[in-house]
Design a protein around this motif. Structure first.
Motif, mmCIF file in Angstrom:
data_model
loop_
_atom_site.group_PDB
_atom_site.id
_atom_site.type_symbol
_atom_site.label_atom_id
_atom_site.label_comp_id
_atom_site.label_asym_id
_atom_site.label_seq_id
_atom_site.Cartn_x
_atom_site.Cartn_y
_atom_site.Cartn_z
ATOM 1 N N THR A 103 0.841 -1.197 0.000
ATOM 2 C CA THR A 103 0.000 0.000 0.000
ATOM 3 C C THR A 103 0.876 1.248 0.000
ATOM 4 O O THR A 103 0.473 2.309 0.466
ATOM 5 C CB THR A 103 -0.947 0.003 1.212
ATOM 6 O OG1 THR A 103 -0.172 -0.112 2.414
ATOM 7 C CG2 THR A 103 -1.945 -1.132 1.141
ATOM 8 N N TYR A 146 -10.109 6.642 -6.627
ATOM 9 C CA TYR A 146 -9.045 6.183 -7.510
ATOM 10 C C TYR A 146 -9.442 4.803 -8.038
ATOM 11 O O TYR A 146 -10.119 4.037 -7.335
ATOM 12 C CB TYR A 146 -7.707 6.085 -6.779
ATOM 13 C CG TYR A 146 -7.146 7.417 -6.352
ATOM 14 C CD1 TYR A 146 -7.336 7.879 -5.049
ATOM 15 C CD2 TYR A 146 -6.433 8.215 -7.238
ATOM 16 C CE1 TYR A 146 -6.833 9.106 -4.652
ATOM 17 C CE2 TYR A 146 -5.923 9.446 -6.842
ATOM 18 C CZ TYR A 146 -6.133 9.886 -5.553
ATOM 19 O OH TYR A 146 -5.642 11.100 -5.157
ATOM 20 N N TYR A 147 -8.958 4.506 -9.247
ATOM 21 C CA TYR A 147 -9.340 3.263 -9.907
ATOM 22 C C TYR A 147 -8.130 2.543 -10.477
ATOM 23 O O TYR A 147 -7.136 3.155 -10.864
ATOM 24 C CB TYR A 147 -10.300 3.559 -11.065
ATOM 25 C CG TYR A 147 -11.594 4.201 -10.642
ATOM 26 C CD1 TYR A 147 -11.722 5.587 -10.586
ATOM 27 C CD2 TYR A 147 -12.691 3.421 -10.284
ATOM 28 C CE1 TYR A 147 -12.914 6.182 -10.188
ATOM 29 C CE2 TYR A 147 -13.886 4.012 -9.891
ATOM 30 C CZ TYR A 147 -13.987 5.396 -9.839
ATOM 31 O OH TYR A 147 -15.156 5.977 -9.444
ATOM 32 N N ALA A 148 -8.252 1.220 -10.575
ATOM 33 C CA ALA A 148 -7.304 0.441 -11.353
ATOM 34 C C ALA A 148 -7.491 0.791 -12.827
ATOM 35 O O ALA A 148 -8.610 1.084 -13.277
ATOM 36 C CB ALA A 148 -7.537 -1.045 -11.129
ATOM 37 N N TYR A 174 -1.363 1.796 5.730
ATOM 38 C CA TYR A 174 -2.738 1.350 5.931
ATOM 39 C C TYR A 174 -2.876 -0.073 5.416
ATOM 40 O O TYR A 174 -2.031 -0.566 4.668
ATOM 41 C CB TYR A 174 -3.741 2.286 5.261
ATOM 42 C CG TYR A 174 -3.629 2.403 3.756
ATOM 43 C CD1 TYR A 174 -2.811 3.362 3.161
ATOM 44 C CD2 TYR A 174 -4.341 1.550 2.916
ATOM 45 C CE1 TYR A 174 -2.713 3.471 1.788
ATOM 46 C CE2 TYR A 174 -4.252 1.656 1.545
ATOM 47 C CZ TYR A 174 -3.434 2.615 0.990
ATOM 48 O OH TYR A 174 -3.332 2.718 -0.383
ATOM 49 N N ARG A 183 -0.394 3.880 -5.150
ATOM 50 C CA ARG A 183 -1.481 3.382 -5.971
ATOM 51 C C ARG A 183 -0.994 3.145 -7.395
ATOM 52 O O ARG A 183 -0.166 3.921 -7.893
ATOM 53 C CB ARG A 183 -2.639 4.393 -5.970
ATOM 54 C CG ARG A 183 -3.516 4.295 -4.758
ATOM 55 C CD ARG A 183 -4.673 5.269 -4.865
ATOM 56 N NE ARG A 183 -4.237 6.645 -4.802
ATOM 57 C CZ ARG A 183 -4.157 7.358 -3.676
ATOM 58 N NH1 ARG A 183 -4.491 6.806 -2.541
ATOM 59 N NH2 ARG A 183 -3.746 8.605 -3.710
ATOM 60 N N PRO A 184 -1.475 2.092 -8.080
ATOM 61 C CA PRO A 184 -2.509 1.194 -7.572
ATOM 62 C C PRO A 184 -1.963 0.215 -6.536
ATOM 63 O O PRO A 184 -0.829 -0.246 -6.645
ATOM 64 C CB PRO A 184 -2.955 0.440 -8.828
ATOM 65 C CG PRO A 184 -1.732 0.399 -9.680
ATOM 66 C CD PRO A 184 -1.030 1.711 -9.447
ATOM 67 N N ILE A 185 -2.776 -0.072 -5.538
ATOM 68 C CA ILE A 185 -2.446 -1.119 -4.583
ATOM 69 C C ILE A 185 -2.279 -2.423 -5.358
ATOM 70 O O ILE A 185 -3.064 -2.714 -6.268
ATOM 71 C CB ILE A 185 -3.573 -1.257 -3.558
ATOM 72 C CG1 ILE A 185 -3.659 -0.002 -2.701
ATOM 73 C CG2 ILE A 185 -3.374 -2.503 -2.703
ATOM 74 C CD1 ILE A 185 -4.956 0.134 -1.946
ATOM 75 N N PHE A 201 -6.153 -3.461 5.001
ATOM 76 C CA PHE A 201 -7.570 -3.776 4.942
ATOM 77 C C PHE A 201 -7.907 -4.704 6.106
ATOM 78 O O PHE A 201 -7.553 -5.882 6.081
ATOM 79 C CB PHE A 201 -7.905 -4.465 3.619
ATOM 80 C CG PHE A 201 -7.646 -3.632 2.394
ATOM 81 C CD1 PHE A 201 -7.746 -4.207 1.131
ATOM 82 C CD2 PHE A 201 -7.321 -2.297 2.461
ATOM 83 C CE1 PHE A 201 -7.520 -3.458 -0.021
ATOM 84 C CE2 PHE A 201 -7.085 -1.537 1.328
ATOM 85 C CZ PHE A 201 -7.188 -2.125 0.081
ATOM 86 N N LEU A 250 -5.893 -11.848 -6.011
ATOM 87 C CA LEU A 250 -6.636 -10.654 -5.655
ATOM 88 C C LEU A 250 -6.199 -9.472 -6.514
ATOM 89 O O LEU A 250 -5.007 -9.274 -6.760
ATOM 90 C CB LEU A 250 -6.400 -10.321 -4.179
ATOM 91 C CG LEU A 250 -6.813 -11.416 -3.193
ATOM 92 C CD1 LEU A 250 -6.304 -11.083 -1.800
ATOM 93 C CD2 LEU A 250 -8.321 -11.580 -3.183
ATOM 94 N N GLU A 251 -7.174 -8.680 -6.947
ATOM 95 C CA GLU A 251 -6.904 -7.490 -7.754
ATOM 96 C C GLU A 251 -7.638 -6.307 -7.150
ATOM 97 O O GLU A 251 -8.875 -6.333 -7.038
ATOM 98 C CB GLU A 251 -7.348 -7.691 -9.206
ATOM 99 C CG GLU A 251 -7.093 -6.462 -10.074
ATOM 100 C CD GLU A 251 -7.701 -6.556 -11.461
ATOM 101 O OE1 GLU A 251 -7.325 -5.733 -12.324
ATOM 102 O OE2 GLU A 251 -8.554 -7.419 -11.696
ATOM 103 N N TRP A 252 -6.908 -5.285 -6.780
ATOM 104 C CA TRP A 252 -7.540 -4.066 -6.279
ATOM 105 C C TRP A 252 -8.283 -3.365 -7.413
ATOM 106 O O TRP A 252 -7.769 -3.290 -8.536
ATOM 107 C CB TRP A 252 -6.482 -3.146 -5.684
ATOM 108 C CG TRP A 252 -7.001 -1.829 -5.263
ATOM 109 C CD1 TRP A 252 -7.698 -1.542 -4.119
ATOM 110 C CD2 TRP A 252 -6.890 -0.595 -5.973
ATOM 111 N NE1 TRP A 252 -8.021 -0.209 -4.085
ATOM 112 C CE2 TRP A 252 -7.538 0.395 -5.203
ATOM 113 C CE3 TRP A 252 -6.301 -0.229 -7.174
ATOM 114 C CZ2 TRP A 252 -7.609 1.723 -5.606
ATOM 115 C CZ3 TRP A 252 -6.364 1.091 -7.584
ATOM 116 C CH2 TRP A 252 -7.021 2.059 -6.796
ATOM 117 N N PHE A 257 -1.157 -6.748 -5.164
ATOM 118 C CA PHE A 257 -0.995 -7.965 -4.387
ATOM 119 C C PHE A 257 0.017 -8.882 -5.070
ATOM 120 O O PHE A 257 0.181 -8.839 -6.306
ATOM 121 C CB PHE A 257 -2.329 -8.718 -4.296
ATOM 122 C CG PHE A 257 -3.393 -8.028 -3.502
ATOM 123 C CD1 PHE A 257 -4.249 -7.110 -4.097
ATOM 124 C CD2 PHE A 257 -3.571 -8.308 -2.155
ATOM 125 C CE1 PHE A 257 -5.240 -6.476 -3.373
ATOM 126 C CE2 PHE A 257 -4.560 -7.688 -1.417
ATOM 127 C CZ PHE A 257 -5.398 -6.767 -2.031
#
Lengths: 107, 124
Positions: free
Chosen positions: A91, B59-61, B109, A94-96, B111, B45-47, A98
């Motif tokens: 984090t 904000y967006y992917a 931060y 952005r983008p976050i 989740f 997983l994809e944000w 994984f």
């Protein structure tokens, strides 16, 4: 985008084993690294935040460590409920993103 | 204890639209930034998107930018994901997640709470 690479992609182990999963970022992310566990068909669950802090209620057999660009998740003594898929997450920016996940199953 | 419940998933044809909801309870919803994360069948997983607590910043992917819109209603304690121009590759379980920030002010931060997910299937 920051790319997170986990290794191994899969791992077979036995009850009581000590296992370590590694996550590497392709650029510096300081300690903005979190670890999640996902049981099959369930939502992810936070295990470790800020690289090495244990989330409340998570067993102490889970630990996280940062060493340069590498981050590790260690489970000290595998229990039946630990067989799941593990994901790292950055984090820092952005983008976050994984990691691709490490599937841990029973040998 | 925080609880998040997604709804609105289902089957839809390519090019159509769908709106997902995430109902929050057990915490002060308007204090938290909220996210959507998705997981294609058998994949990782994809944000997808984030909306700040006041609803004024998103904000967006890149994969969904211009097609998806995240929003929230802090009076209804609910977050939404409006998905337009859906593609086969949008097929996934969509999770909502709460962002928890480091109280020491580092900016870190994570989740800390997730919903159970809702399945979206895009197919002709």
């Amino acid at each position: 985008d920051i790319h997170m690479t986990q290794s191994p992609s899969s791992l077979s182990a036995s009850f009581g084993d000590r296992v370590t999963i590694t996550c590497r970022a392709n650029e510096s992310i300081n300690s903005y690294l979190n670890w999640y566990q996902q049981q099959s068909g369930k939502a992810p669950k936070l295990l470790i935040y800020a690289a090495s802090s244990l989330e409340g209620g998570v067993p102490k057999r889970f630990s996280g460590r940062a060493s340069g660009a590498d981050f590790t998740l260690t489970i000290s003594s595998l229990q039946p409920e630990d067989f799941a898929t593990y994901y790292c997450q950055q984090t820092y920016s952005r983008p976050i993103t994984f990691g691709q996940g490490t599937r841990l199953d029973i040998k | 204890q925080a609880q998040l419940v997604e709804s609105g998933g289902g089957g839809v044809q390519p090019g159509r639209s769908l709106r997902l909801s995430c109902a929050a309870s057990g915490f002060i919803f308007n204090n938290y930034d909220m996210h959507w994360v998705r997981q294609a069948p058998g994949k990782g997983l994809e944000w997808v998107a984030v909306i700040w607590s006041d609803g004024n910043t998103e904000y967006y992917a890149d994969s969904v930018k211009g097609r998806f819109t995240i929003s929230r209603d802090n009076f209804k304690n609910t977050m939404y994901l409006q998905m337009n121009s859906l593609r086969v590759e949008d097929t996934a379980v969509y999770f909502c997640a709460r962002q928890w920030e480091d109280i020491t002010g580092t900016g870190m931060y994570w989740f800390d709470s997730w919903g159970q997910g809702t399945l979206v299937t895009v197919s002709s």
